[in-house]
Write a protein that holds these residues in place. Structure first.
Motif, PDB file in Angstrom:
ATOM      1  N   PHE A  43       0.848  -1.190   0.000  1.00  0.00           N
ATOM      2  CA  PHE A  43       0.000   0.000   0.000  1.00  0.00           C
ATOM      3  C   PHE A  43       0.887   1.244   0.000  1.00  0.00           C
ATOM      4  O   PHE A  43       1.019   1.930   0.986  1.00  0.00           O
ATOM      5  N   SER A  44       1.501   1.502  -1.133  1.00  0.00           N
ATOM      6  CA  SER A  44       2.400   2.642  -1.268  1.00  0.00           C
ATOM      7  C   SER A  44       1.775   3.669  -2.203  1.00  0.00           C
ATOM      8  O   SER A  44       0.832   3.382  -2.931  1.00  0.00           O
ATOM      9  N   ASP A  45       2.365   4.867  -2.215  1.00  0.00           N
ATOM     10  CA  ASP A  45       1.842   5.930  -3.056  1.00  0.00           C
ATOM     11  C   ASP A  45       2.147   5.692  -4.524  1.00  0.00           C
ATOM     12  O   ASP A  45       1.463   6.184  -5.398  1.00  0.00           O
ATOM     13  N   LYS A  46       3.204   4.945  -4.799  1.00  0.00           N
ATOM     14  CA  LYS A  46       3.603   4.747  -6.183  1.00  0.00           C
ATOM     15  C   LYS A  46       3.315   3.323  -6.609  1.00  0.00           C
ATOM     16  O   LYS A  46       3.497   2.374  -5.856  1.00  0.00           O
ATOM     17  N   ALA A 165      -3.292   0.798 -15.781  1.00  0.00           N
ATOM     18  CA  ALA A 165      -2.624   1.389 -14.623  1.00  0.00           C
ATOM     19  C   ALA A 165      -3.422   2.565 -14.079  1.00  0.00           C
ATOM     20  O   ALA A 165      -3.523   2.752 -12.862  1.00  0.00           O
ATOM     21  N   HIS A 166      -3.982   3.370 -14.985  1.00  0.00           N
ATOM     22  CA  HIS A 166      -4.772   4.525 -14.556  1.00  0.00           C
ATOM     23  C   HIS A 166      -5.980   4.086 -13.744  1.00  0.00           C
ATOM     24  O   HIS A 166      -6.296   4.701 -12.704  1.00  0.00           O
ATOM     25  N   GLU A 167      -6.653   3.032 -14.184  1.00  0.00           N
ATOM     26  CA  GLU A 167      -7.805   2.518 -13.436  1.00  0.00           C
ATOM     27  C   GLU A 167      -7.386   2.102 -12.028  1.00  0.00           C
ATOM     28  O   GLU A 167      -8.081   2.390 -11.039  1.00  0.00           O
ATOM     29  N   GLU A 168      -6.235   1.432 -11.936  1.00  0.00           N
ATOM     30  CA  GLU A 168      -5.780   0.940 -10.648  1.00  0.00           C
ATOM     31  C   GLU A 168      -5.359   2.087  -9.728  1.00  0.00           C
ATOM     32  O   GLU A 168      -5.680   2.102  -8.539  1.00  0.00           O
ATOM     33  N   VAL A 169      -4.635   3.050 -10.297  1.00  0.00           N
ATOM     34  CA  VAL A 169      -4.173   4.181  -9.506  1.00  0.00           C
ATOM     35  C   VAL A 169      -5.347   5.007  -8.996  1.00  0.00           C
ATOM     36  O   VAL A 169      -5.385   5.408  -7.821  1.00  0.00           O
ATOM     37  N   PRO A 241       2.784  12.590  -7.961  1.00  0.00           N
ATOM     38  CA  PRO A 241       3.216  13.807  -8.665  1.00  0.00           C
ATOM     39  C   PRO A 241       3.935  13.546  -9.977  1.00  0.00           C
ATOM     40  O   PRO A 241       3.909  14.398 -10.867  1.00  0.00           O
ATOM     41  N   ALA A 242       4.557  12.386 -10.123  1.00  0.00           N
ATOM     42  CA  ALA A 242       5.287  12.092 -11.357  1.00  0.00           C
ATOM     43  C   ALA A 242       4.370  12.025 -12.565  1.00  0.00           C
ATOM     44  O   ALA A 242       4.825  12.200 -13.702  1.00  0.00           O
ATOM     45  N   ASP A 243       3.093  11.771 -12.344  1.00  0.00           N
ATOM     46  CA  ASP A 243       2.142  11.655 -13.451  1.00  0.00           C
ATOM     47  C   ASP A 243       1.295  12.908 -13.625  1.00  0.00           C
ATOM     48  O   ASP A 243       0.377  12.927 -14.437  1.00  0.00           O
ATOM     49  N   SER A 244       1.615  13.948 -12.897  1.00  0.00           N
ATOM     50  CA  SER A 244       0.829  15.168 -12.962  1.00  0.00           C
ATOM     51  C   SER A 244       1.302  16.075 -14.094  1.00  0.00           C
ATOM     52  O   SER A 244       2.473  16.091 -14.456  1.00  0.00           O
ATOM     53  N   PRO A 335      10.076   8.682 -13.012  1.00  0.00           N
ATOM     54  CA  PRO A 335       9.391   8.144 -14.202  1.00  0.00           C
ATOM     55  C   PRO A 335       7.881   8.068 -14.007  1.00  0.00           C
ATOM     56  O   PRO A 335       7.385   7.766 -12.925  1.00  0.00           O
ATOM     57  N   SER A 336       7.170   8.326 -15.073  1.00  0.00           N
ATOM     58  CA  SER A 336       5.709   8.296 -15.038  1.00  0.00           C
ATOM     59  C   SER A 336       5.193   6.884 -15.275  1.00  0.00           C
ATOM     60  O   SER A 336       5.953   5.975 -15.626  1.00  0.00           O
ATOM     61  N   GLU A 337       3.888   6.727 -15.122  1.00  0.00           N
ATOM     62  CA  GLU A 337       3.275   5.433 -15.390  1.00  0.00           C
ATOM     63  C   GLU A 337       3.455   5.024 -16.854  1.00  0.00           C
ATOM     64  O   GLU A 337       3.529   3.840 -17.159  1.00  0.00           O
TER      65      GLU A 337
END
Length: 390
Positions: A43-46, A165-169, A241-244, A335-337
Motif C-alpha cells: 500500500f504505497s503511493d507509487k 494502470a490509470h484505473e488501478e491508480v 506527482p510524477a504523473d501530474s 518516471p511516469s506510469e
C-alpha cells in the motif's frame, strides 16, 4: 474498411485453426499452469508493479486488495478514528461513517463468483469459466484500435497498459481520499490530511523528516485551482506527482530533488552531489535499465558522460544546478506510469513476438498466453518457470 474486414476474417480463421489443433492444456510452448493471483499488496503511493493485462484479473485483485486494506486501516485504526471523530461529530457523524463502511463491506461480500475471494484462483483456472484463449480473443480488438489492422504494436500495448494502470491508480486514490476526507464533502483539506504514521511519531532530526512530500508546500503545489482543497484529480496528483501535468507540482518535485541531495545545504547541487545518485537515475532511464548501479568518483568511464550531462543541464554555466535547471530531466528522475507501461509492453512483445517483426498478431498472442497472464502472478515459490518471466 474492406481491408480491415479481410484482416479480421483471416485472424478469426487462424484462431479457429489454433483451437482445433491446439489444446490449452497441451500447448506447444507452455505446459498448462495453475495461475496464482497475487496475495500480498504494497500500500504505497507509487505503483510500479506490472499491471494486470486482463481487466477481469484487475477487478479480482482490486477486490482482494480492498479487503486487505480495510483489514489494515479500519480494524487496526478504527478505535482511534472513532475517538477523534466522536469529539468533533458526536453520535450522528460516527454512525453515518460506520454505516457507510458497513454497507460497502456488505456490497463487496455480495459480489458473485468470488465473494470472499477464497475461490478466485479456482475461477481463473477453470477453463469453462475463464478460458485464457477466449480472453485473448476478446481483448485483442480492444487493444488493436490505432489502427485496427490485425496487429498490436508497442504503442497500442503501451496505451492499453497505461489505461489499466490509470484505473488501478485512481481506485487507490479514491480509497485514500475516503480515508482522509473527514467531513465527507469529497475534498481533502490540509487540516484533514494525516501524514504517515512514521512522520507523526518522528522528531525533527529523523531521517527524511525534512523532506517536503508530506508537508503543506506539497499540498499547496497540488492545489491547482488554489481553493485550499484537493479534489479527486488534485489529490491523485498529490499522491502521484510524477504523473501530474500541474506545473506547480513539477516545480515542487525539482525543489525536492535539490533539497534531498543538497548535502552542503547551499540550495543548489554541485557536480559531486549530482554524480552520486542522480546521474545513475538519468542514465538508467535513457537505457531503460531496471537496476541502477553505483559508480565511484574514480570511475573514469562514468565521469566523462556525467560531466557532459551536468554541463548540458547547467544552463547558466555557473557550475551548479538550480531546481529550475532540473526541469528537463525531472521526468527521468521520477518516471511516469507511461514509462512503466512501455517497459511492460516491450517485455511482453519481446517474449511473444515469434517472427520478430516488432508487433503481435492474434496467433502469436494465443500461442504465448502465459506471457500476458503469468507476469502478474506471484508464483515464485511454487513454479519452476517463474524465472522465464522476470
Amino acid at each position: 474498411m474492406g481491408k480491415v474486414s479481410v484482416v479480421i476474417y483471416i485472424s478469426v480463421a487462424l484462431l479457429l485453426l489454433f483451437l482445433i489443433s491446439h489444446s490449452p492444456k497441451k500447448h506447444s510452448n507452455n505446459h498448462h499452469r495453475r495461475l496464482k493471483l497475487r496475495s500480498t499488496f504494497k500500500f504505497s503511493d507509487k505503483h510500479h508493479e506490472p499491471v494486470p493485462f486482463d481487466p477481469i484479473i484487475a477487478d479480482i485483485e482490486r477486490r482482494r486488495e480492498d479487503r486487505e486494506w480495510e483489514r489494515q486501516y479500519f480494524e487496526h485504526n478504527h478505535k482511534d478514528f472513532v475517538v477523534h471523530h466522536d469529539e468533533d461529530h458526536p453520535h450522528d457523524g460516527h454512525d453515518q461513517h460506520h454505516d457507510q463502511h458497513h454497507a460497502a463491506a456488505q456490497a463487496a461480500e455480495g459480489q458473485p463468483e468470488w465473494g470472499d475471494f477464497m475461490n478466485a484462483e479456482d475461477y481463473v483456472n477453470d477453463e469453462d469459466r475463464f478460458n485464457v484463449t477466449n480472453r485473448i480473443l476478446s481483448l485483442f480488438p480492444k487493444i488493436d484500435f490505432s489502427p485496427a489492422d490485425g496487429f498490436i504494436t508497442e504503442s497500442e500495448l503501451t496505451d492499453w497498459n497505461l489505461n489499466q494502470a490509470h484505473e488501478e491508480v485512481m481506485h487507490r486514490t479514491d480509497r485514500d481520499l475516503e480515508l482522509h476526507d473527514k467531513n465527507r464533502d469529497g475534498f481533502v483539506s490540509f487540516a484533514e490530511y494525516e501524514a504517515p504514521t512514521w512522520v507523526r511519531n518522528a522528531d525533527n532530526n529523523s531521517f527524511g523528516y525534512d523532506m517536503g512530500w508530506w508537508r503543506e508546500e506539497h499540498f499547496n503545489a497540488s492545489d491547482a485551482d488554489g481553493d485550499g482543497l484537493l479534489n479527486q484529480t488534485e489529490f491523485n496528483d498529490f499522491l502521484h506527482p510524477a504523473d501530474s501535468s500541474n506545473p506547480k507540482l513539477i516545480e515542487w518535485l525539482c525543489k525536492e530533488e535539490v533539497r534531498e541531495r543538497d548535502t552542503d545545504k547551499d540550495g543548489k547541487l554541485n557536480y559531486k552531489e549530482f554524480f552520486h545518485g542522480m546521474f545513475d537515475l538519468v542514465r538508467n532511464y535513457d537505457e531503460e535499465g531496471h537496476n541502477a548501479t553505483h559508480h565511484s568518483d574514480s570511475d573514469d568511464s562514468m565521469q566523462a558522460p556525467a560531466r557532459v550531462l551536468f554541463q548540458k543541464i547547467d544552463l547558466d554555466g555557473d557550475g551548479f544546478l538550480s531546481d529550475k535547471e532540473l526541469l528537463p530531466i525531472i521526468g527521468k528522475l521520477h518516471p511516469s506510469e507511461r514509462y512503466y507501461a512501455k517497459q511492460q509492453a516491450d517485455y511482453t512483445i519481446s517474449q511473444a513476438d515469434s517472427d520478430k517483426d516488432g508487433r503481435l498478431s492474434l496467433a502469436e498472442m494465443i500461442d504465448n498466453p502465459y506471457v500476458f497472464y503469468s507476469s502478474i502472478f506471484n508464483d515464485e515459490e511454487d513454479y519452476e518457470y517463474h524465472d522465464e518471466f522476470r
